[in-house]
Motif scaffolding. Structure first.
Motif, PDB file in Angstrom:
ATOM      1  N   THR A 221      35.542  45.147  40.041  1.00 19.70           N
ATOM      2  CA  THR A 221      35.683  44.166  41.122  1.00 19.70           C
ATOM      3  C   THR A 221      36.355  42.894  40.629  1.00 19.70           C
ATOM      4  OG1 THR A 221      33.672  45.027  42.160  1.00 19.70           O
ATOM      5  CG2 THR A 221      34.447  42.881  42.895  1.00 19.70           C
ATOM      6  N   THR A 222      35.921  42.414  39.460  1.00 17.89           N
ATOM      7  CA  THR A 222      36.508  41.190  38.894  1.00 17.89           C
ATOM      8  C   THR A 222      37.978  41.389  38.559  1.00 17.89           C
ATOM      9  OG1 THR A 222      34.350  40.585  37.964  1.00 17.89           O
ATOM     10  CG2 THR A 222      36.278  39.457  37.088  1.00 17.89           C
ATOM     11  N   LEU A 223      38.306  42.514  37.907  1.00 17.44           N
ATOM     12  CA  LEU A 223      39.702  42.797  37.576  1.00 17.44           C
ATOM     13  C   LEU A 223      40.537  43.006  38.839  1.00 17.44           C
ATOM     14  CD1 LEU A 223      39.334  45.232  34.522  1.00 17.44           C
ATOM     15  CD2 LEU A 223      40.055  42.839  34.501  1.00 17.44           C
ATOM     16  N   GLY A 224      39.953  43.654  39.838  1.00 13.14           N
ATOM     17  CA  GLY A 224      40.664  43.867  41.093  1.00 13.14           C
ATOM     18  C   GLY A 224      41.038  42.562  41.760  1.00 13.14           C
ATOM     19  N   HIS A 225      40.145  41.586  41.694  1.00  9.95           N
ATOM     20  CA  HIS A 225      40.458  40.275  42.280  1.00  9.95           C
ATOM     21  C   HIS A 225      41.527  39.554  41.472  1.00  9.95           C
ATOM     22  CE1 HIS A 225      40.097  36.285  43.928  1.00  9.95           C
ATOM     23  NE2 HIS A 225      39.761  35.818  42.735  1.00  9.95           N
ATOM     24  N   ARG A 227      43.791  40.754  39.248  1.00  5.03           N
ATOM     25  CA  ARG A 227      45.092  41.415  39.075  1.00  5.03           C
ATOM     26  C   ARG A 227      45.742  41.819  40.395  1.00  5.03           C
ATOM     27  NH1 ARG A 227      45.580  45.530  34.164  1.00  5.03           N
ATOM     28  NH2 ARG A 227      47.729  45.138  34.804  1.00  5.03           N
ATOM     29  N   TRP A 228      44.931  42.202  41.378  1.00  3.80           N
ATOM     30  CA  TRP A 228      45.493  42.712  42.627  1.00  3.80           C
ATOM     31  C   TRP A 228      45.068  41.912  43.854  1.00  3.80           C
ATOM     32  CZ3 TRP A 228      42.990  46.510  39.359  1.00  3.80           C
ATOM     33  CH2 TRP A 228      43.890  47.161  38.509  1.00  3.80           C
ATOM     34  N   GLY A 229      44.358  40.819  43.614  1.00  4.04           N
ATOM     35  CA  GLY A 229      44.021  39.927  44.714  1.00  4.04           C
ATOM     36  C   GLY A 229      42.983  40.449  45.678  1.00  4.04           C
ATOM     37  N   TRP A 230      42.105  41.329  45.198  1.00  3.67           N
ATOM     38  CA  TRP A 230      41.051  41.840  46.086  1.00  3.67           C
ATOM     39  C   TRP A 230      40.174  40.696  46.585  1.00  3.67           C
ATOM     40  CZ3 TRP A 230      38.739  46.653  43.126  1.00  3.67           C
ATOM     41  CH2 TRP A 230      39.738  47.644  43.023  1.00  3.67           C
ATOM     42  N   ARG A 231      39.786  40.760  47.849  1.00  7.56           N
ATOM     43  CA  ARG A 231      38.865  39.798  48.435  1.00  7.56           C
ATOM     44  C   ARG A 231      38.308  40.387  49.721  1.00  7.56           C
ATOM     45  NH1 ARG A 231      42.972  36.393  47.668  1.00  7.56           N
ATOM     46  NH2 ARG A 231      41.496  34.684  47.300  1.00  7.56           N
ATOM     47  N   GLY A 232      37.435  39.635  50.369  1.00  8.22           N
ATOM     48  CA  GLY A 232      36.913  40.077  51.654  1.00  8.22           C
ATOM     49  C   GLY A 232      35.830  41.130  51.534  1.00  8.22           C
ATOM     50  N   LYS A 233      35.770  42.020  52.538  1.00 10.93           N
ATOM     51  CA  LYS A 233      34.690  42.997  52.645  1.00 10.93           C
ATOM     52  C   LYS A 233      34.615  43.919  51.431  1.00 10.93           C
ATOM     53  CE  LYS A 233      34.448  43.184  57.696  1.00 10.93           C
ATOM     54  NZ  LYS A 233      34.566  44.063  58.890  1.00 10.93           N
ATOM     55  N   ARG A 234      35.761  44.294  50.865  1.00 12.03           N
ATOM     56  CA  ARG A 234      35.757  45.200  49.717  1.00 12.03           C
ATOM     57  C   ARG A 234      34.997  44.597  48.546  1.00 12.03           C
ATOM     58  NH1 ARG A 234      41.526  46.744  47.282  1.00 12.03           N
ATOM     59  NH2 ARG A 234      41.700  47.678  49.339  1.00 12.03           N
ATOM     60  N   VAL A 235      35.281  43.340  48.250  1.00 14.17           N
ATOM     61  CA  VAL A 235      34.632  42.676  47.118  1.00 14.17           C
ATOM     62  C   VAL A 235      33.157  42.414  47.413  1.00 14.17           C
ATOM     63  CG1 VAL A 235      34.600  40.544  45.773  1.00 14.17           C
ATOM     64  CG2 VAL A 235      36.772  41.643  46.284  1.00 14.17           C
ATOM     65  N   ILE A 236      32.851  41.995  48.636  1.00 24.12           N
ATOM     66  CA  ILE A 236      31.462  41.717  49.010  1.00 24.12           C
ATOM     67  C   ILE A 236      30.623  42.994  48.919  1.00 24.12           C
ATOM     68  CG2 ILE A 236      29.952  41.049  50.914  1.00 24.12           C
ATOM     69  CD1 ILE A 236      32.198  39.138  51.822  1.00 24.12           C
ATOM     70  N   SER A 237      31.145  44.096  49.444  1.00 24.70           N
ATOM     71  CA  SER A 237      30.420  45.371  49.402  1.00 24.70           C
ATOM     72  C   SER A 237      30.191  45.826  47.966  1.00 24.70           C
ATOM     73  CB  SER A 237      31.189  46.452  50.181  1.00 24.70           C
ATOM     74  OG  SER A 237      31.316  46.095  51.538  1.00 24.70           O
ATOM     75  N   ALA A 238      31.224  45.693  47.116  1.00 23.97           N
ATOM     76  CA  ALA A 238      31.097  46.102  45.719  1.00 23.97           C
ATOM     77  C   ALA A 238      30.054  45.253  44.997  1.00 23.97           C
ATOM     78  CB  ALA A 238      32.452  45.985  45.022  1.00 23.97           C
TER      79      ALA A 238
END
Length: 262
Positions: A221-225, A227-238
Protein backbone atom coordinates in the motif's frame (compact mmCIF):
# COMPACT_ATOMS: atom_id res chain seq x y z
CA UNK A 1 -12.39 0.54 41.98
CA UNK A 2 -12.69 4.29 42.65
CA UNK A 3 -9.81 5.13 40.30
CA UNK A 4 -11.39 3.06 37.53
CA UNK A 5 -14.71 4.88 37.93
CA UNK A 6 -12.98 8.28 37.92
CA UNK A 7 -11.02 7.32 34.79
CA UNK A 8 -14.12 6.13 32.91
CA UNK A 9 -16.20 9.17 33.93
CA UNK A 10 -13.55 11.65 32.76
CA UNK A 11 -13.08 9.79 29.46
CA UNK A 12 -16.84 9.90 28.86
CA UNK A 13 -16.97 13.58 29.82
CA UNK A 14 -14.25 14.35 27.27
CA UNK A 15 -16.06 12.30 24.62
CA UNK A 16 -19.38 13.97 25.40
CA UNK A 17 -17.89 17.45 25.25
CA UNK A 18 -16.26 16.88 21.87
CA UNK A 19 -19.33 15.16 20.47
CA UNK A 20 -21.66 17.97 21.52
CA UNK A 21 -19.47 20.55 19.75
CA UNK A 22 -18.51 18.49 16.72
CA UNK A 23 -20.65 20.35 14.16
CA UNK A 24 -20.59 23.73 15.84
CA UNK A 25 -19.10 26.38 13.54
CA UNK A 26 -16.31 27.06 16.08
CA UNK A 27 -15.74 23.40 16.87
CA UNK A 28 -14.59 21.96 20.23
CA UNK A 29 -12.16 23.97 22.32
CA UNK A 30 -9.01 21.77 22.67
CA UNK A 31 -8.18 23.32 26.06
CA UNK A 32 -11.58 22.52 27.56
CA UNK A 33 -11.41 19.02 26.06
CA UNK A 34 -7.90 18.50 27.47
CA UNK A 35 -8.96 19.08 31.09
CA UNK A 36 -11.08 15.92 31.50
CA UNK A 37 -8.91 14.09 28.96
CA UNK A 38 -5.65 14.53 30.90
CA UNK A 39 -7.37 13.76 34.19
CA UNK A 40 -8.58 10.49 32.64
CA UNK A 41 -5.13 9.80 31.17
CA UNK A 42 -3.48 10.37 34.55
CA UNK A 43 -5.87 7.96 36.28
CA UNK A 44 -5.41 5.48 33.43
CA UNK A 45 -1.62 5.68 33.72
CA UNK A 46 -1.87 4.92 37.44
CA UNK A 47 -4.03 1.89 36.68
CA UNK A 48 -1.49 0.68 34.12
CA UNK A 49 1.38 1.12 36.58
CA UNK A 50 -0.52 -0.76 39.25
CA UNK A 51 -1.87 -3.46 36.93
CA UNK A 52 1.21 -4.28 34.82
CA UNK A 53 4.02 -4.10 37.35
CA UNK A 54 3.90 -7.26 39.46
CA UNK A 55 6.37 -8.82 41.89
CA UNK A 56 8.10 -10.58 40.34
CA UNK A 57 7.60 -9.78 36.65
CA UNK A 58 5.01 -7.87 34.67
CA UNK A 59 1.36 -8.72 34.08
CA UNK A 60 1.15 -8.51 30.27
CA UNK A 61 -2.33 -9.98 29.95
CA UNK A 62 -4.31 -9.29 26.78
CA UNK A 63 -6.44 -6.58 28.38
CA UNK A 64 -3.42 -4.93 30.01
CA UNK A 65 -1.69 -4.75 26.63
CA UNK A 66 -4.87 -3.41 25.02
CA UNK A 67 -5.17 -0.87 27.84
CA UNK A 68 -1.58 0.25 27.32
CA UNK A 69 -2.23 0.67 23.58
CA UNK A 70 -5.42 2.59 24.28
CA UNK A 71 -3.52 4.94 26.60
CA UNK A 72 -0.76 5.53 24.03
CA UNK A 73 -3.27 6.25 21.26
CA UNK A 74 -5.43 8.52 23.44
CA UNK A 75 -2.43 10.43 24.76
CA UNK A 76 -1.02 10.92 21.24
CA UNK A 77 -4.35 11.98 19.75
CA UNK A 78 -5.05 14.38 22.62
CA UNK A 79 -1.70 16.10 22.08
CA UNK A 80 -2.29 16.13 18.32
CA UNK A 81 -5.65 17.87 18.81
CA UNK A 82 -3.79 21.11 19.69
CA UNK A 83 -2.11 21.14 16.27
CA UNK A 84 -4.31 19.10 13.93
CA UNK A 85 -8.07 18.91 13.49
CA UNK A 86 -8.83 15.57 15.16
CA UNK A 87 -12.20 16.44 16.70
CA UNK A 88 -14.22 13.89 14.74
CA UNK A 89 -11.93 11.08 15.98
CA UNK A 90 -11.79 11.98 19.67
CA UNK A 91 -15.21 10.68 20.83
CA UNK A 92 -14.29 7.27 19.40
CA UNK A 93 -10.81 7.36 20.99
CA UNK A 94 -12.07 8.43 24.44
CA UNK A 95 -14.97 5.96 24.40
CA UNK A 96 -12.68 3.11 23.36
CA UNK A 97 -10.31 3.82 26.26
CA UNK A 98 -13.26 3.96 28.68
CA UNK A 99 -14.50 0.58 27.42
CA UNK A 100 -11.05 -0.99 27.78
CA UNK A 101 -10.74 0.27 31.37
CA UNK A 102 -14.20 -1.13 32.14
CA UNK A 103 -13.33 -4.52 30.62
CA UNK A 104 -10.12 -4.62 32.64
CA UNK A 105 -12.26 -4.38 35.77
CA UNK A 106 -14.85 -6.93 34.65
CA UNK A 107 -12.39 -9.48 33.21
CA UNK A 108 -9.22 -9.47 35.36
CA UNK A 109 -6.46 -11.78 34.16
CA UNK A 110 -2.79 -12.49 34.85
CA UNK A 111 -0.06 -13.27 32.34
CA UNK A 112 3.30 -12.78 34.10
CA UNK A 113 6.44 -12.09 32.06
CA UNK A 114 10.04 -11.34 33.01
CA UNK A 115 10.82 -8.59 30.52
CA UNK A 116 13.74 -7.13 32.50
CA UNK A 117 15.59 -10.43 32.12
CA UNK A 118 15.25 -10.32 28.30
CA UNK A 119 16.29 -6.93 26.87
CA UNK A 120 15.79 -8.27 23.34
CA UNK A 121 12.21 -9.11 24.21
CA UNK A 122 11.73 -5.60 25.62
CA UNK A 123 12.94 -4.09 22.34
CA UNK A 124 10.66 -6.35 20.31
CA UNK A 125 7.59 -5.65 22.47
CA UNK A 126 8.24 -1.88 22.47
CA UNK A 127 8.55 -1.77 18.68
CA UNK A 128 5.46 -3.96 18.27
CA UNK A 129 3.38 -1.71 20.54
CA UNK A 130 4.58 1.46 18.79
CA UNK A 131 3.93 -0.04 15.35
CA UNK A 132 0.46 -1.24 16.24
CA UNK A 133 -0.45 2.04 17.94
CA UNK A 134 0.78 4.10 14.99
CA UNK A 135 -1.08 1.94 12.47
CA UNK A 136 -4.29 2.09 14.52
CA UNK A 137 -4.07 5.88 14.50
CA UNK A 138 -3.58 5.63 10.73
CA UNK A 139 -6.80 3.56 10.60
CA UNK A 140 -8.62 6.34 12.47
CA UNK A 141 -7.38 8.86 9.92
CA UNK A 142 -8.38 6.50 7.10
CA UNK A 143 -11.93 6.42 8.49
CA UNK A 144 -11.92 10.20 8.83
CA UNK A 145 -10.64 10.47 5.25
CA UNK A 146 -13.44 8.25 4.01
CA UNK A 147 -16.06 10.23 5.94
CA UNK A 148 -14.88 13.64 4.73
CA UNK A 149 -14.64 12.40 1.14
CA UNK A 150 -18.21 11.10 1.32
CA UNK A 151 -19.52 14.36 2.79
CA UNK A 152 -17.79 16.37 0.06
CA UNK A 153 -19.33 14.22 -2.66
CA UNK A 154 -22.80 14.52 -1.11
CA UNK A 155 -22.37 18.31 -0.70
CA UNK A 156 -24.61 18.32 2.35
CA UNK A 157 -24.97 21.80 3.95
CA UNK A 158 -23.97 20.78 7.54
CA UNK A 159 -20.49 19.97 6.23
CA UNK A 160 -19.88 23.62 5.33
CA UNK A 161 -20.37 24.69 8.96
CA UNK A 162 -18.57 21.85 10.68
CA UNK A 163 -15.12 21.82 12.20
CA UNK A 164 -13.86 19.01 9.99
CA UNK A 165 -10.33 19.50 8.59
CA UNK A 166 -9.46 19.86 4.88
CA UNK A 167 -9.35 16.58 2.97
CA UNK A 168 -5.74 17.03 1.80
CA UNK A 169 -4.54 17.72 5.35
CA UNK A 170 -6.07 14.47 6.63
CA UNK A 171 -4.69 12.55 3.65
CA UNK A 172 -1.16 13.88 4.21
CA UNK A 173 -1.20 12.94 7.90
CA UNK A 174 -2.68 9.52 7.07
CA UNK A 175 0.10 8.59 4.64
CA UNK A 176 2.81 9.81 7.04
CA UNK A 177 1.34 7.64 9.79
CA UNK A 178 1.06 4.69 7.42
CA UNK A 179 4.72 5.01 6.42
CA UNK A 180 5.90 5.42 10.03
CA UNK A 181 3.84 2.47 11.21
CA UNK A 182 5.10 0.28 8.37
CA UNK A 183 8.72 1.11 9.23
CA UNK A 184 8.12 0.35 12.92
CA UNK A 185 6.40 -2.94 12.02
CA UNK A 186 9.40 -3.85 9.84
CA UNK A 187 11.77 -3.19 12.74
CA UNK A 188 9.48 -5.14 15.10
CA UNK A 189 9.48 -8.23 12.88
CA UNK A 190 13.24 -7.96 12.32
CA UNK A 191 13.90 -7.67 16.06
CA UNK A 192 11.71 -10.71 16.67
CA UNK A 193 13.75 -12.87 14.31
CA UNK A 194 17.01 -11.52 15.76
CA UNK A 195 16.26 -11.68 19.49
CA UNK A 196 13.66 -14.45 19.82
CA UNK A 197 14.08 -18.15 19.15
CA UNK A 198 10.42 -19.11 18.90
CA UNK A 199 9.07 -16.84 16.15
CA UNK A 200 8.22 -19.91 14.03
CA UNK A 201 7.50 -22.29 16.89
CA UNK A 202 4.12 -24.00 16.88
CA UNK A 203 2.56 -21.69 19.46
CA UNK A 204 3.86 -18.53 17.72
CA UNK A 205 3.79 -19.47 14.02
CA UNK A 206 0.26 -18.18 13.36
CA UNK A 207 1.11 -14.83 14.96
CA UNK A 208 4.28 -14.49 12.89
CA UNK A 209 2.59 -15.47 9.63
CA UNK A 210 -0.35 -13.08 10.14
CA UNK A 211 2.04 -10.27 11.12
CA UNK A 212 4.07 -10.85 7.95
CA UNK A 213 0.87 -10.84 5.85
CA UNK A 214 -0.16 -7.56 7.47
CA UNK A 215 3.33 -6.18 6.84
CA UNK A 216 3.07 -7.13 3.16
CA UNK A 217 -0.28 -5.35 2.88
CA UNK A 218 1.14 -2.17 4.43
CA UNK A 219 4.34 -2.28 2.36
CA UNK A 220 2.45 -2.76 -0.92
CA UNK A 221 0.00 0.00 0.00
CA UNK A 222 2.79 2.42 0.92
CA UNK A 223 4.77 1.67 -2.25
CA UNK A 224 1.60 1.89 -4.33
CA UNK A 225 0.95 5.39 -3.05
CA UNK A 226 4.53 6.59 -3.46
CA UNK A 227 5.22 5.06 -6.89
CA UNK A 228 1.81 4.90 -8.56
CA UNK A 229 -0.19 7.48 -6.66
CA UNK A 230 -2.67 5.11 -5.06
CA UNK A 231 -5.25 6.85 -2.86
CA UNK A 232 -8.92 6.76 -1.97
CA UNK A 233 -10.96 3.63 -1.33
CA UNK A 234 -8.21 1.23 -2.45
CA UNK A 235 -5.74 2.52 0.12
CA UNK A 236 -8.35 2.83 2.89
CA UNK A 237 -9.58 -0.74 2.33
CA UNK A 238 -6.02 -2.11 2.29
CA UNK A 239 -5.21 -0.28 5.54
CA UNK A 240 -8.27 -1.73 7.25
CA UNK A 241 -7.38 -5.25 6.04
CA UNK A 242 -3.79 -4.90 7.25
CA UNK A 243 -4.95 -3.62 10.65
CA UNK A 244 -7.42 -6.51 10.97
CA UNK A 245 -4.69 -9.06 10.21
CA UNK A 246 -2.38 -7.43 12.73
CA UNK A 247 -5.11 -7.34 15.38
CA UNK A 248 -5.84 -11.06 14.90
CA UNK A 249 -2.09 -11.76 15.06
CA UNK A 250 -1.61 -9.78 18.28
CA UNK A 251 -4.80 -10.67 20.11
CA UNK A 252 -6.54 -13.59 18.39
CA UNK A 253 -5.01 -16.58 20.16
CA UNK A 254 -4.67 -14.67 23.44
CA UNK A 255 -8.38 -13.80 23.32
CA UNK A 256 -9.26 -17.47 22.93
CA UNK A 257 -6.82 -18.60 25.61
CA UNK A 258 -7.26 -15.84 28.20
CA UNK A 259 -10.95 -14.93 27.78
CA UNK A 260 -12.98 -17.67 26.11
CA UNK A 261 -11.24 -20.66 27.68
CA UNK A 262 -11.24 -19.01 31.10
Amino acid sequence: MLIEIVCIVFYLCAAGWVGSRLFHHQGPNPTLMAIPAFLALTAHLYLLWEGILQTPGQNMSMLNVASLLAWLITFTMTLASFTFATAILMPVVFSFSAIIVLLSVLIPDIHIMQIELHPGLLIHISLALLAYGCLLIAVLYALQLSYISGRLKDKRPPFLHSSLPPLMTVETIFFKLLLTGTILLTLSLASGFVFLDNMLAKEQAHKTILSILAWLVFVVTTLGHQRWGWRGKRVISATLIGALLLTIAYFGSRFVREVLLN
